[in-house]
Design an enzyme around this catalytic site. Structure first.
Site, PDB file in Angstrom:
ATOM      1  N   THR A 114       0.803  -1.222   0.000  1.00  0.00           N
ATOM      2  CA  THR A 114       0.000   0.000   0.000  1.00  0.00           C
ATOM      3  C   THR A 114       0.837   1.273   0.000  1.00  0.00           C
ATOM      4  O   THR A 114       0.281   2.364  -0.015  1.00  0.00           O
ATOM      5  CB  THR A 114      -0.926   0.019   1.227  1.00  0.00           C
ATOM      6  N   CYS A 115       2.146   1.145   0.004  1.00  0.00           N
ATOM      7  CA  CYS A 115       3.044   2.299   0.079  1.00  0.00           C
ATOM      8  C   CYS A 115       3.357   2.807  -1.326  1.00  0.00           C
ATOM      9  O   CYS A 115       3.887   2.063  -2.162  1.00  0.00           O
ATOM     10  CB  CYS A 115       4.325   1.881   0.802  1.00  0.00           C
ATOM     11  N   ASP A 116       3.040   4.074  -1.587  1.00  0.00           N
ATOM     12  CA  ASP A 116       3.298   4.659  -2.910  1.00  0.00           C
ATOM     13  C   ASP A 116       4.775   4.614  -3.278  1.00  0.00           C
ATOM     14  O   ASP A 116       5.134   4.301  -4.415  1.00  0.00           O
ATOM     15  CB  ASP A 116       2.807   6.106  -2.968  1.00  0.00           C
TER      16      ASP A 116
ATOM     17  N   ARG B  71       5.740   1.107  -4.278  1.00  0.00           N
ATOM     18  CA  ARG B  71       5.225   0.757  -5.608  1.00  0.00           C
ATOM     19  C   ARG B  71       6.070   1.404  -6.705  1.00  0.00           C
ATOM     20  O   ARG B  71       6.394   0.768  -7.708  1.00  0.00           O
ATOM     21  CB  ARG B  71       3.758   1.164  -5.739  1.00  0.00           C
TER      22      ARG B  71
END
Length: 108
Positions: free
Chosen positions: A8-10, A13
């Site tokens: 969930t970490c931008d 990603r």
């Protein structure tokens, strides 16, 4: 290559996408879902010291002063999302975060 982060970490990603585009085949370990072994946490702490703790995270801000005073290894075992991300292990070297220095070292 092993890649420790959060799905969930931008930043994680972006880093994973860039590494794959550069031809790396990363084994992704989600620190929340998969966990991090005590041995790996110890190596990360030895390499990065207190920089491994993400003191800007929501998890950190939610901790009491008593909890914040705990040994970092204990804290990271109890709250794996306190680990600054990503931690990337490539060719025996460890990298923390996705700053310009890490991008330069891994992507050229």
């Amino acid at each position: 290559m092993r890649f420790f982060g959060l799905k969930t970490c931008d930043t994680c990603r972006k880093a994973e996408k860039a590494l794959r585009a550069a031809g790396y085949k990363a084994s992704v370990i989600d620190v929340r879902v998969d966990g991090v072994s005590g041995e790996d946490l110890k190596r990360f702490l030895d390499a990065f010291g207190s920089d491994l703790l993400n003191r800007r995270s929501t998890t950190w801000r939610g901790l009491s002063e008593e909890d914040r005073a705990k040994d970092p290894l204990v804290l990271l075992r109890e709250h794996p999302t306190l680990m600054k991300r990503p931690v990337i292990e490539s060719d025996g070297k460890l990298y923390l975060g996705w700053g310009g220095d890490v991008r330069s070292a891994l992507l050229g």
